[in-house]
Design a protein around this motif. Structure first.
Motif, PDB file in Angstrom:
ATOM      1  N   VAL A 182       0.841  -1.198   0.000  1.00 53.23           N
ATOM      2  CA  VAL A 182       0.000   0.000   0.000  1.00 53.23           C
ATOM      3  C   VAL A 182       0.876   1.247   0.000  1.00 53.23           C
ATOM      4  CG1 VAL A 182      -1.770   1.295   1.244  1.00 53.23           C
ATOM      5  CG2 VAL A 182      -1.879  -1.211   1.182  1.00 53.23           C
ATOM      6  N   GLU A 183       1.890   1.243   0.859  1.00 52.12           N
ATOM      7  CA  GLU A 183       2.761   2.412   0.987  1.00 52.12           C
ATOM      8  C   GLU A 183       3.472   2.728  -0.335  1.00 52.12           C
ATOM      9  OE1 GLU A 183       6.133   4.118   4.102  1.00 52.12           O
ATOM     10  OE2 GLU A 183       5.235   2.133   4.423  1.00 52.12           O
ATOM     11  N   SER A 184       3.794   1.700  -1.105  1.00 54.28           N
ATOM     12  CA  SER A 184       4.479   1.936  -2.384  1.00 54.28           C
ATOM     13  C   SER A 184       3.596   2.673  -3.379  1.00 54.28           C
ATOM     14  CB  SER A 184       4.949   0.603  -2.988  1.00 54.28           C
ATOM     15  OG  SER A 184       3.847  -0.186  -3.408  1.00 54.28           O
ATOM     16  N   VAL A 225       2.273  17.383  -1.963  1.00 49.58           N
ATOM     17  CA  VAL A 225       1.983  17.566  -3.386  1.00 49.58           C
ATOM     18  C   VAL A 225       2.596  18.881  -3.849  1.00 49.58           C
ATOM     19  CG1 VAL A 225       0.214  17.722  -5.174  1.00 49.58           C
ATOM     20  CG2 VAL A 225      -0.163  16.257  -3.165  1.00 49.58           C
ATOM     21  N   ASN A 226       3.613  18.755  -4.657  1.00 49.73           N
ATOM     22  CA  ASN A 226       4.222  19.900  -5.340  1.00 49.73           C
ATOM     23  C   ASN A 226       4.326  19.530  -6.814  1.00 49.73           C
ATOM     24  OD1 ASN A 226       4.702  21.744  -3.207  1.00 49.73           O
ATOM     25  ND2 ASN A 226       6.415  20.497  -2.497  1.00 49.73           N
ATOM     26  N   GLY A 227       3.248  19.799  -7.532  1.00 50.55           N
ATOM     27  CA  GLY A 227       3.188  19.356  -8.922  1.00 50.55           C
ATOM     28  C   GLY A 227       2.697  17.924  -9.018  1.00 50.55           C
ATOM     29  N   ARG A 228       3.265  17.062  -8.187  1.00 50.12           N
ATOM     30  CA  ARG A 228       2.801  15.671  -8.100  1.00 50.12           C
ATOM     31  C   ARG A 228       2.929  15.219  -6.652  1.00 50.12           C
ATOM     32  NH1 ARG A 228       6.849  11.431 -10.833  1.00 50.12           N
ATOM     33  NH2 ARG A 228       5.473  10.099  -9.603  1.00 50.12           N
ATOM     34  N   ALA A 229       2.162  14.211  -6.299  1.00 52.85           N
ATOM     35  CA  ALA A 229       2.177  13.702  -4.930  1.00 52.85           C
ATOM     36  C   ALA A 229       3.403  12.831  -4.707  1.00 52.85           C
ATOM     37  CB  ALA A 229       0.908  12.898  -4.654  1.00 52.85           C
ATOM     38  N   LYS A 230       4.094  13.075  -3.599  1.00 51.24           N
ATOM     39  CA  LYS A 230       5.324  12.352  -3.325  1.00 51.24           C
ATOM     40  C   LYS A 230       5.444  12.070  -1.831  1.00 51.24           C
ATOM     41  CE  LYS A 230      10.351  12.763  -3.790  1.00 51.24           C
ATOM     42  NZ  LYS A 230      11.476  13.673  -4.189  1.00 51.24           N
ATOM     43  N   LYS A 231       5.824  10.848  -1.502  1.00 48.87           N
ATOM     44  CA  LYS A 231       6.081  10.481  -0.115  1.00 48.87           C
ATOM     45  C   LYS A 231       7.353  11.171   0.353  1.00 48.87           C
ATOM     46  CE  LYS A 231       6.835   6.381   2.789  1.00 48.87           C
ATOM     47  NZ  LYS A 231       8.205   6.690   3.235  1.00 48.87           N
TER      48      LYS A 231
END
Length: 260
Positions: free
Chosen positions: A161-163, A197-203
Motif C-alpha cells: 500500500v505504501e508503495s 503535493v508539489n506538482g505531483r504527490a510524493k512520499k
C-alpha cells in the motif's frame, strides 16, 4: 525487496494461515459471504491456493511470460467439496514449501512477470504475501475471528500500500497542489506516512505541519486501501478520524481505495 529468509518466512506464515482456516471453518462458514463480493469463503481459499498451484515448480525465465495459469483448472476440479479442497490445499502448499526451500537469493533477482507489470521474482513473491494477507482477512473479519495483524506478513502487506501512496494521495484522494497529508497508523504497525503535493504527490520522510492528518490502525488502513471495508462504517465506529483540514481529512477517509 526483502531477504530470501524473510520472504520464505512470510509465505510459510501465509500457508499456515490458510491451512488453519481450512481446519477451523464449519460447513456453514465455508458458504458464508467473504469481503470479496463475488466469493464465499470457499472461493477465497480456492483463489489464493489455485495461484500457488500454478506457481508450483515454476521459475520465471523472463519478465513477459506469466506462470501457466491454465493449470488452475486442474487444481480447482472437485474443490467445491471442502474436504477435497482442504486435501488439495495441503498438497499444493507442500509443493510450494519444497520450492521455497530450494530457492536461492539469485532466484529472487530473476526478471519476472508480475500482476502489476514486469519486475523480479522476489517482488512477485512479496505481492503474493500481500494477496494472502488481505484474503485471510476477507475470511476472518466477517466471521469475527481474531488474527495477529502485526509481524512480517503485515509489514509486507502495508509496504504494498505504501508503495502506491503517492497515487492514492494524488489521484484517489486528490490532495491539492501545495498541500500535504499525514497518515498516522496507531498499530499493530505504528507508522507515519507523509505525502506532499508539489506538482505531483510524493512520499516524504517527515511533515511538520501537514494540511490534514488521517489517523487509524494499520489493518483498517490496508483493508480500506484494498476496498474491502466500508469507509462510512469505519468513520462511524471511530476507527478512522482526522484533524487539520476537515474537508481533506474526510475525503481521505472515504477515498483510500486503490485496488480490489
Amino acid at each position: 525487496m526483502r531477504s530470501l529468509d524473510e520472504i520464505r518466512a512470510a509465505l510459510e506464515a501465509c500457508y499456515t494461515a490458510i491451512e488453519g482456516l481450512c481446519a477451523d471453518l464449519s460447513d456453514t462458514d465455508w458458504k458464508a459471504q467473504s469481503l470479496c463480493p463475488d466469493w464465499d469463503m470457499r472461493g477465497v481459499v480456492q483463489h489464493v491456493t489455485s495461484i500457488e498451484a500454478v506457481m508450483a515448480g515454476w521459475l520465471p525465465q523472463d519478465d513477459k511470460t506469466p506462470p501457466p495459469f491454465e493449470r488452475a483448472a486442474e487444481f480447482l476440479a472437485g474443490t467445491d467439496d471442502p474436504a477435497v479442497l482442504t486435501r488439495k490445499v495441503h498438497a499444493v502448499f507442500a509443493d510450494r514449501r519444497r520450492d521455497l526451500s530450494a530457492l536461492t537469493a539469485a532466484d529472487l533477482d530473476r526478471p519476472s512477470w508480475m500482476p502489476v507489470g514486469p519486475g523480479t521474482y522476489g517482488r512477485f513473491l512479496e505481492i503474493r504475501v500481500f494477496d494472502f494477507w488481505v484474503h485471510v482477512r476477507d475470511v476472518t473479519i466477517p466471521l469475527g475471528q481474531e488474527t495477529d495483524d502485526g509481524g512480517l506478513t503485515a509489514e509486507l502487506a502495508l509496504a504494498e500500500v505504501e508503495s502506491s501512496i503517492g497515487y492514492i494521495a494524488g489521484k484517489k484522494i486528490g490532495v491539492p497542489d501545495g498541500s500535504s497529508i499525514a497518515f498516522q497508523l496507531t498499530g499493530p504497525l505504528v507508522r507515519e506516512i507523509d505525502v506532499v503535493v508539489n506538482g505531483r504527490a510524493k512520499k516524504v520522510d517527515h511533515l511538520d505541519n501537514p494540511t490534514a492528518t488521517l489517523t487509524t490502525d494499520s489493518t483498517t488502513f490496508i483493508m480500506l486501501a484494498c476496498g474491502r471495508i466500508d469507509p462510512q462504517a469505519q468513520i462511524d465506529s471511530g476507527a478512522v478520524s482526522w484533524s487539520g483540514d476537515a474537508e481533506l481529512g474526510e475525503r481521505a477517509a472515504r477515498n483510500l481505495r486503490f485496488t480490489m
